[in-house]
Design a protein around this motif. Structure first.
Motif, PDB file in Angstrom:
ATOM      1  N   TRP A 225      41.677  26.484  42.051  1.00 30.29           N
ATOM      2  CA  TRP A 225      42.093  27.367  40.467  1.00 30.29           C
ATOM      3  C   TRP A 225      40.836  27.911  40.816  1.00 30.29           C
ATOM      4  N   SER A 226      39.632  27.663  40.023  1.00 28.21           N
ATOM      5  CA  SER A 226      38.603  28.108  39.888  1.00 28.21           C
ATOM      6  C   SER A 226      38.015  29.180  41.075  1.00 28.21           C
ATOM      7  N   ASP A 227      38.557  28.728  42.055  1.00 29.02           N
ATOM      8  CA  ASP A 227      37.301  29.524  43.366  1.00 29.02           C
ATOM      9  C   ASP A 227      38.885  30.665  42.672  1.00 29.02           C
ATOM     10  N   GLY A 228      39.900  30.234  43.224  1.00 31.41           N
ATOM     11  CA  GLY A 228      41.030  32.178  43.070  1.00 31.41           C
ATOM     12  C   GLY A 228      40.275  32.447  42.074  1.00 31.41           C
ATOM     13  N   LEU A 229      40.580  32.559  41.403  1.00 33.60           N
ATOM     14  CA  LEU A 229      40.141  33.371  40.071  1.00 33.60           C
ATOM     15  C   LEU A 229      38.422  33.878  40.574  1.00 33.60           C
ATOM     16  N   ALA A 230      37.799  33.288  40.554  1.00 35.08           N
ATOM     17  CA  ALA A 230      36.324  34.369  41.574  1.00 35.08           C
ATOM     18  C   ALA A 230      37.148  35.562  42.319  1.00 35.08           C
ATOM     19  N   VAL A 231      37.166  34.737  43.079  1.00 36.95           N
ATOM     20  CA  VAL A 231      37.952  35.874  44.493  1.00 36.95           C
ATOM     21  C   VAL A 231      38.323  36.455  44.013  1.00 36.95           C
ATOM     22  N   VAL A 232      39.680  36.653  43.054  1.00 34.46           N
ATOM     23  CA  VAL A 232      40.463  37.394  42.395  1.00 34.46           C
ATOM     24  C   VAL A 232      39.734  39.259  41.799  1.00 34.46           C
ATOM     25  N   ALA A 233      39.336  38.519  41.017  1.00 34.91           N
ATOM     26  CA  ALA A 233      38.081  38.954  40.270  1.00 34.91           C
ATOM     27  C   ALA A 233      37.235  39.880  41.407  1.00 34.91           C
ATOM     28  N   SER A 234      36.468  39.537  41.722  1.00 38.61           N
ATOM     29  CA  SER A 234      35.158  39.812  42.978  1.00 38.61           C
ATOM     30  C   SER A 234      36.143  41.680  43.752  1.00 38.61           C
ATOM     31  N   ALA A 235      37.147  40.146  44.008  1.00 39.58           N
ATOM     32  CA  ALA A 235      38.459  41.577  45.391  1.00 39.58           C
ATOM     33  C   ALA A 235      38.591  43.166  44.815  1.00 39.58           C
ATOM     34  N   LEU A 236      38.955  42.217  43.907  1.00 38.13           N
ATOM     35  CA  LEU A 236      39.143  43.619  42.737  1.00 38.13           C
ATOM     36  C   LEU A 236      38.213  44.609  42.459  1.00 38.13           C
ATOM     37  N   ALA A 237      37.115  43.955  42.034  1.00 34.36           N
ATOM     38  CA  ALA A 237      36.120  44.998  41.550  1.00 34.36           C
ATOM     39  C   ALA A 237      36.077  45.184  42.705  1.00 34.36           C
ATOM     40  N   GLY A 238      35.253  44.694  44.602  1.00 37.59           N
ATOM     41  CA  GLY A 238      35.049  45.156  44.764  1.00 37.59           C
ATOM     42  C   GLY A 238      36.173  46.400  45.707  1.00 37.59           C
ATOM     43  N   TRP A 239      37.276  46.402  45.475  1.00 36.07           N
ATOM     44  CA  TRP A 239      37.606  48.053  45.801  1.00 36.07           C
ATOM     45  C   TRP A 239      37.968  48.921  44.653  1.00 36.07           C
ATOM     46  N   LEU A 240      37.010  48.702  43.950  1.00 34.60           N
ATOM     47  CA  LEU A 240      37.032  49.500  43.167  1.00 34.60           C
ATOM     48  C   LEU A 240      35.865  50.473  42.938  1.00 34.60           C
TER      49      LEU A 240
END
Length: 374
Positions: A300-315
């Motif tokens: 769960w913790s890793d998933g939070l980091a991956v989702v936030a990082s993926a969205l920030a990278g796309w932006l």
């Protein structure tokens, strides 16, 4: 095991003592799980109607209870209960019982090996995973995907036998071995974790071995990924608490709680007792529309980091965009995050102020779209 001899009497006293011990233990045990009985007879009794007999596999039944005939999914109500040959107020696990039924079930609806269960018990399945112990002195060894005779409960049914091994390993059975298998019965069967079975060759000239069900409703193919084998290893545990701990804490896998509860034949209060185990408190319980999941804390913790990082990278790569639609984010994540968890992870990130959602678009808090220079 007890070595006994009818001629000399060797081992008989020890066997009788063990049977007495088991009888006392059974009489003191509390009925557990939803009611399940595999039927071996059905007949019409003059003045009473339909009567079905079998040995109770789990739970208990009383007059007035609603039951379901499986795999036909027909309903009936219990009019009378007979236990060990006498009318009784109830029958429990291990009892030989006869049930006088009234409802949608007729004698011709019932086949030997069908099940009467509580309405909330597990449905019939088209594939099941199990542990198989092959006899050491086999005359011949079955092949992967061979047709066999499966005896489970009071049911005898044709089935295909698949050997589950790590990718790249040879799929060969060996006498005396203990292996994971997947069975594909030609007709749906009803089973739960721990149900015993016997396998015979298709011509029924010899017995291959026997074992116990580990996971009903198995995948519909004969492949075995490493994660599935780890799942089955966890299901070897002696109790549902230990199994869920081994799966979520030990193997680090997300558990489908509904499938787990049905597989282990747990009532709702039994399942809550399992989830109250102190070792599971760090795991994250997730409620989806039609599914309950238990997610390892690290996942769960890793998933939070991956989702936030993926969205920030796309932006950063798309600075002129005001945000990203959830469906597009899910596609962007691909296999990096369990697809079932994307929406719950996004919801927590929004609730904790890491992300925000405006006009249906997801973005990091404080993000402002801008045009590229030039």
């Amino acid at each position: 095991a007890y070595a006994v001899s009818n001629s000399s009497g060797q081992g008989i006293p020890q066997l009788l003592a063990e049977l007495e011990r088991l009888t006392v233990a059974h009489s003191q045990a509390q009925p557990a799980g939803h009611f399940r009985v595999s039927l071996d007879r059905a007949f019409n009794l003059k003045g009473a109607g339909l009567v079905c007999t079998g040995t109770v596999a789990a739970g208990q039944v009383k007059p007035g209870d609603e039951l379901r005939l499986q795999p036909q999914d027909k309903r009936a109500r219990v009019r009378q209960v007979y236990r060990q040959g006498s009318e009784s107020e109830q029958a429990s696990m291990g009892d030989r019982c006869a049930l006088n039924l009234v409802g949608d079930i007729e004698k011709n609806d019932v086949e030997r090996g069908d099940w009467l269960t509580a309405p909330a018990a597990i449905d019939a399945c088209a594939a099941l995973d199990a542990r198989l112990r092959l006899l050491p002195d086999l005359e011949f060894v079955p092949r992967h995907m061979a047709m066999v005779k499966l005896h489970i409960g009071a049911k005898r049914v044709d089935a295909s036998l698949a050997l589950l091994v790590e990718p790249g390993q040879a799929r060969r059975f060996a006498p005396g071995s203990e292996v994971f298998v997947r069975l594909f019965p030609t007709r749906p069967v009803v089973c739960c974790h721990g149900d015993r079975f016997l396998l015979r060759d298709y011509g029924e000239t010899s017995i291959f071995g026997g074992g116990e069900v580990l996971a009903p409703h198995a995948p519909p193919h004969s492949r075995a990924e490493a994660a599935r084998l780890a799942h089955l290893e966890a299901m070897l545990a002696a109790s549902p608490v230990e199994a869920l701990e081994a799966l979520v804490i030990g193997a680090g896998q997300t558990a489908d709680l509904d499938a787990f509860q049905h597989a282990w034949n747990l009532r709702d209060n039994d399942m809550e007792t399992v989830l109250a185990s102190s070792s599971l408190q760090g795991a994250r319980r997730v409620q989806l529309d039609s599914q309950r999941l238990l997610v390892p804390a690290q996942q769960w913790s890793d998933g939070l980091a991956v989702v936030a990082s993926a969205l920030a990278g796309w932006l950063q790569e798309n600075p002129a965009e005001h945000g990203m639609r959830p469906a597009a984010l899910k596609r962007e994540l691909g296999q990096s995050v369990d697809s079932r968890l994307v929406l719950p992870l996004v919801i927590e990130l929004v609730q904790t102020g890491v992300l925000e959602q405006v006009d249906g678009l997801l973005r990091t808090v404080g993000w402002r779209a801008r045009l590229d220079d030039g």
